[in-house]
Design an enzyme around this catalytic site. Sequence first.
Site, mmCIF file in Angstrom:
data_model
loop_
_atom_site.group_PDB
_atom_site.id
_atom_site.type_symbol
_atom_site.label_atom_id
_atom_site.label_comp_id
_atom_site.label_asym_id
_atom_site.label_seq_id
_atom_site.Cartn_x
_atom_site.Cartn_y
_atom_site.Cartn_z
ATOM 1 N N ASP A 34 0.413 -1.001 -0.184
ATOM 2 C CA ASP A 34 -0.021 0.024 -0.113
ATOM 3 C C ASP A 34 0.855 1.159 0.184
ATOM 4 O OD1 ASP A 34 -1.999 -1.826 0.395
ATOM 5 O OD2 ASP A 34 -2.856 -1.803 1.832
ATOM 6 N N GLU A 36 3.940 1.375 -1.369
ATOM 7 C CA GLU A 36 5.004 1.955 -2.660
ATOM 8 C C GLU A 36 3.553 2.721 -3.890
ATOM 9 O OE1 GLU A 36 8.214 -1.433 -3.369
ATOM 10 O OE2 GLU A 36 5.797 -1.832 -3.037
ATOM 11 N N TYR A 37 2.746 1.876 -3.496
ATOM 12 C CA TYR A 37 0.610 2.412 -4.229
ATOM 13 C C TYR A 37 0.718 4.152 -3.702
ATOM 14 C CZ TYR A 37 -3.729 3.343 -6.413
ATOM 15 O OH TYR A 37 -4.606 3.490 -7.441
ATOM 16 N N LEU A 84 -35.514 -9.497 -15.918
ATOM 17 C CA LEU A 84 -35.840 -10.929 -16.072
ATOM 18 C C LEU A 84 -36.745 -12.028 -15.459
ATOM 19 C CD1 LEU A 84 -32.085 -11.750 -14.403
ATOM 20 C CD2 LEU A 84 -33.080 -11.607 -16.882
ATOM 21 N N GLU A 114 -25.202 -18.015 -13.712
ATOM 22 C CA GLU A 114 -24.768 -16.776 -12.580
ATOM 23 C C GLU A 114 -25.050 -16.537 -11.476
ATOM 24 O OE1 GLU A 114 -24.536 -13.093 -14.795
ATOM 25 O OE2 GLU A 114 -23.810 -14.941 -16.883
ATOM 26 N N LYS A 116 -27.282 -14.307 -9.001
ATOM 27 C CA LYS A 116 -28.627 -12.812 -9.069
ATOM 28 C C LYS A 116 -27.690 -11.688 -7.959
ATOM 29 C CE LYS A 116 -32.739 -11.191 -10.401
ATOM 30 N NZ LYS A 116 -32.531 -10.099 -9.342
ATOM 31 N N ASP A 118 -27.940 -9.195 -5.811
ATOM 32 C CA ASP A 118 -28.699 -8.142 -5.422
ATOM 33 C C ASP A 118 -28.242 -6.788 -4.386
ATOM 34 O OD1 ASP A 118 -31.408 -7.560 -4.515
ATOM 35 O OD2 ASP A 118 -31.137 -8.789 -2.454
ATOM 36 N N ARG A 137 -29.970 2.026 -14.267
ATOM 37 C CA ARG A 137 -30.990 1.027 -15.598
ATOM 38 C C ARG A 137 -32.149 1.623 -15.281
ATOM 39 N NH1 ARG A 137 -35.114 -1.519 -14.420
ATOM 40 N NH2 ARG A 137 -35.619 -3.647 -16.301
ATOM 41 N N GLU A 172 -23.326 -5.645 -12.067
ATOM 42 C CA GLU A 172 -24.267 -5.180 -10.379
ATOM 43 C C GLU A 172 -23.178 -4.078 -9.470
ATOM 44 O OE1 GLU A 172 -27.531 -5.854 -11.246
ATOM 45 O OE2 GLU A 172 -28.154 -5.637 -9.064
ATOM 46 N N TYR A 224 -21.805 -8.427 -15.640
ATOM 47 C CA TYR A 224 -22.167 -9.670 -16.634
ATOM 48 C C TYR A 224 -22.120 -9.561 -18.050
ATOM 49 C CZ TYR A 224 -26.606 -7.586 -14.755
ATOM 50 O OH TYR A 224 -27.517 -6.394 -14.262
ATOM 51 N N LYS A 288 -28.973 -18.694 -18.335
ATOM 52 C CA LYS A 288 -28.511 -17.851 -19.871
ATOM 53 C C LYS A 288 -28.292 -18.889 -20.634
ATOM 54 C CE LYS A 288 -27.303 -13.443 -17.769
ATOM 55 N NZ LYS A 288 -26.539 -12.048 -17.315
ATOM 56 N N LYS A 312 -35.567 -17.578 -8.316
ATOM 57 C CA LYS A 312 -34.622 -17.027 -7.114
ATOM 58 C C LYS A 312 -35.086 -17.971 -6.210
ATOM 59 C CE LYS A 312 -35.432 -13.410 -7.024
ATOM 60 N NZ LYS A 312 -36.210 -11.958 -7.261
ATOM 61 N N CYS A 406 -35.559 5.072 31.948
ATOM 62 C CA CYS A 406 -35.133 5.057 31.352
ATOM 63 C C CYS A 406 -34.455 3.233 32.407
ATOM 64 C CB CYS A 406 -33.608 5.907 31.374
ATOM 65 S SG CYS A 406 -31.923 4.994 31.075
ATOM 66 N N CYS A 409 -31.279 4.019 33.953
ATOM 67 C CA CYS A 409 -30.867 5.251 35.329
ATOM 68 C C CYS A 409 -32.388 5.644 36.105
ATOM 69 C CB CYS A 409 -29.491 6.246 35.182
ATOM 70 S SG CYS A 409 -30.618 6.781 34.253
ATOM 71 N N CYS A 424 -33.024 8.780 26.900
ATOM 72 C CA CYS A 424 -32.270 9.484 28.263
ATOM 73 C C CYS A 424 -31.794 10.625 28.017
ATOM 74 C CB CYS A 424 -31.841 7.702 28.371
ATOM 75 S SG CYS A 424 -31.640 8.277 30.204
ATOM 76 N N CYS A 429 -25.961 8.156 32.693
ATOM 77 C CA CYS A 429 -26.159 7.084 32.679
ATOM 78 C C CYS A 429 -25.439 6.314 32.343
ATOM 79 C CB CYS A 429 -28.017 7.145 31.420
ATOM 80 S SG CYS A 429 -28.104 5.592 31.068
HETATM 81 S S1 IVH Z 1 -28.150 -9.858 -16.667
HETATM 82 C C1 IVH Z 1 -31.425 -10.032 -19.724
HETATM 83 N N1 IVH Z 1 -26.787 -11.257 -14.803
HETATM 84 O O1 IVH Z 1 -31.461 -8.733 -11.955
HETATM 85 C C2 IVH Z 1 -30.920 -9.775 -18.238
HETATM 86 N N2 IVH Z 1 -28.580 -9.395 -14.183
HETATM 87 O O2 IVH Z 1 -34.218 -8.498 -12.612
HETATM 88 C C3 IVH Z 1 -30.494 -8.797 -17.117
HETATM 89 N N3 IVH Z 1 -28.681 -9.298 -11.741
HETATM 90 O O3 IVH Z 1 -31.724 -5.599 -13.729
HETATM 91 C C4 IVH Z 1 -29.648 -8.965 -16.371
HETATM 92 N N4 IVH Z 1 -27.184 -10.314 -11.156
HETATM 93 O O4 IVH Z 1 -29.459 -5.832 -11.698
HETATM 94 C C5 IVH Z 1 -28.321 -10.741 -15.229
HETATM 95 N N5 IVH Z 1 -25.835 -12.420 -13.345
HETATM 96 C C6 IVH Z 1 -26.886 -11.032 -13.401
HETATM 97 C C7 IVH Z 1 -27.710 -10.494 -12.383
HETATM 98 C C8 IVH Z 1 -27.956 -9.660 -13.347
HETATM 99 C C9 IVH Z 1 -28.190 -9.579 -10.890
HETATM 100 C C10 IVH Z 1 -30.478 -8.436 -11.814
HETATM 101 C C11 IVH Z 1 -29.680 -6.857 -12.597
HETATM 102 C C12 IVH Z 1 -31.356 -7.107 -13.492
HETATM 103 C C13 IVH Z 1 -31.985 -8.092 -12.896
HETATM 104 C C14 IVH Z 1 -33.154 -8.495 -13.782
#
Ligand code: IVH
Length: 684
Positions: A34, A36-37, A84, A114, A116, A118, A137, A172, A224, A288, A312, A406, A409, A424, A429
């Site tokens: 770090d 050096e960086y 999706l 992949e 998904k 969040d 998006r 994401e 992705y 996919k 899901k 409280c 106290c 409080c 306290c």
């Molecule tokens: S693909 C057509 N890949 O999921 C493909 N989406 O419900 C569209 N998301 O808006 C996205 N991980 O925010 C893709 N590995 C992943 C993802 C992913 C999370 C989210 C993304 C998208 C939402 C769709």
Amino acid sequence: MAQTGPEKRAAELRRELNYHNHRYYTLDSPVITDGEYDRLLRELREIEADHPEMLTADSPTQRVGGDPSPAFTEVEHSRPMLSLGNAFDFDELSAWHRRITGLLEGEDFEMICELKIDGLAVNLTYEDGVLAQGATRGNGITGEDVTRNLRTVRSIPLAVDGGPQHLEVRGEVYLPVAEFHRLNQERAANGEPLYANPRNTGAGSIRQLDPKVTAARNMQIWIYSLGDATTDAPNSHWHVLQWLADLGFRVNPENRRCTSLPEVEDYYRYWLEHRHDLPYEADGVVVKVSPLEMQDRLGVVGREPRWAIAYKFPAEQATTKLLHIGINVGRTGSLNPYAVLEPVVVSGATVQHASLHNEEDIHRKDIRIGDTVVIERAGDVIPQVVGPVADLRTGAEVEFRMPENCPECGTPVVKAEDDAMHRCPNSSCPAQFFELLKHFVSKGAADIDGLGERWCGILIQKELVFDVADLYRLEKDRLLELDRMGDKLATRIMDNIEASKNRPLPRLLFALGITHVGSEVADLLAQNFLGIEELTVAKEKDFIEIEGIGPKIAESIVSWFQAPANRAVIEKLRTAGVRLAQDSLPGATESADGAPFGGLTFVVTGTLASCSRSEAEARIKGLGGKVTSSVTRKTGYVVVGASPGSKAANAEKLGIPILDEDAFLRLLESPAEAQPGEQQGSLV
Ligand code: IVH
């Protein structure tokens, strides 16, 4: 034209720093330290400061820069950002697979599984290899331009080598779970309401008007897919991902190629069980179809491609009995209600307690003691009570009321109208002090290793400490008299207490436990004030001028420094030899941005004969200067009229140039002379 000395070196440094950044943040395999960086980065900053014309958008010095934006501008996506369709069980997944197999007339196809993530979907645009725009998006057609915030995400390359002239990638951004906890610990310590989950907190962090706030959150990204690009991309999704990884993008190594549905199911089951081992939140698996030619054939219905589906994970909820509502008194005196539950297993963990925010929230959700309640666990997050199962009520349930005193106290509890929390008000306290002491000694604050929660409690109970400054009066012999305290631990504690006298200013400010002053605000304060002395005299106005600090925080800081008990603590810290100031302001070099008074701060005091104070201030602002009400080392000039107050004396003490009215008027006539360096001696 061939590049000359500094220009060549700057280009080299940028290349090198971008490379090390990639090693560190994307590949997680750094090759330099770090230190050096930092040295390389400092060298580049110096060159750019001397030659501002050499600054480029892809310079690693530009990750955080500029002031907060008034708002985000809208961006139309060159291709819609799709969403999706969902499958909630294996039958629904199989139905999807059958449908597309039919459309592809029975041909075999590879699928990519992949996680998904969040988080928040974004589109990154590179022009000639340089990150030109980052957008959310939004509704899929138009999003918001959040380029400046996305630049602060270290795993987003600012430049890529060897890509096409125009390149868009999608992915994401997310807040790692550990970061989410860190933020919430800080909020809890400050008596602030907790963030609900990493997803919302992450999305909020990207939509901050001040990029410095985003930068402090350590966000991450997984890329992705490819958006629009002027290139013949590889012919399958799998190869696109590989190509993107080779260009330097952060592509999830957990992605898998599958040729059959049972393989997809295995992948899903594996992650259903192991999702909580991931350092981020995933709410399912995205499947996919890999060959791009097949994706084209399958097409899109509405906003959802037929060639992909989100499988899901089930929501992690459970029902149990709410036995009791307990109250925990926080460091700032907030009375934090929590649910005591009949133990229940939610996604592998036994849950016995859940947070209940505040009284209003409990009433809004109509949660009563004795109810059967639904609880939810999002990732590793503290479980939440979602609400009651009203149908299961027997009539014996009891409505909750905050105690009037409280529980620690006995002091009558207060509730301000604009505050969601009951508090409080007794600053001595014992419960509050215990929380404060734990916070003071914690890592990131004074960092007194060895003095954990248990010893904090004992020191208070044995009346060895009544405020945090008493730590610096502790004697080793007194420690050794405590049960189960050995010589080794006592020495360690004493050494660490000694070392904690020299923590950097932001850590000290954070450690003091001022309401709403988390580590981010503490950093902002240390960027603007040299030390405690200046903070003690500063007014609310001086704080509000700092981007990232609003009236609520400002009020809390001022009232903290005004409280006699806190002043006494500061005095005791000073006497004990705790460092309360820094030698200089970090990064205090505000750019002059062309305006004659650009980057200069003025204080006007006393009565001026030729104009009112507000007219004088307006003229300063008109020339690009800033006006504040108290004199700090950062002040450029103090304008002194008739019968000035203590500000003139303060300025003299700090060696700030003083202008009498004539000198001020002369400066307004030739404002270019105001900048330091051009100024010859005193203007008075
Ligand atoms: S693909 C057509 N890949 O999921 C493909 N989406 O419900 C569209 N998301 O808006 C996205 N991980 O925010 C893709 N590995 C992943 C993802 C992913 C999370 C989210 C993304 C998208 C939402 C769709």
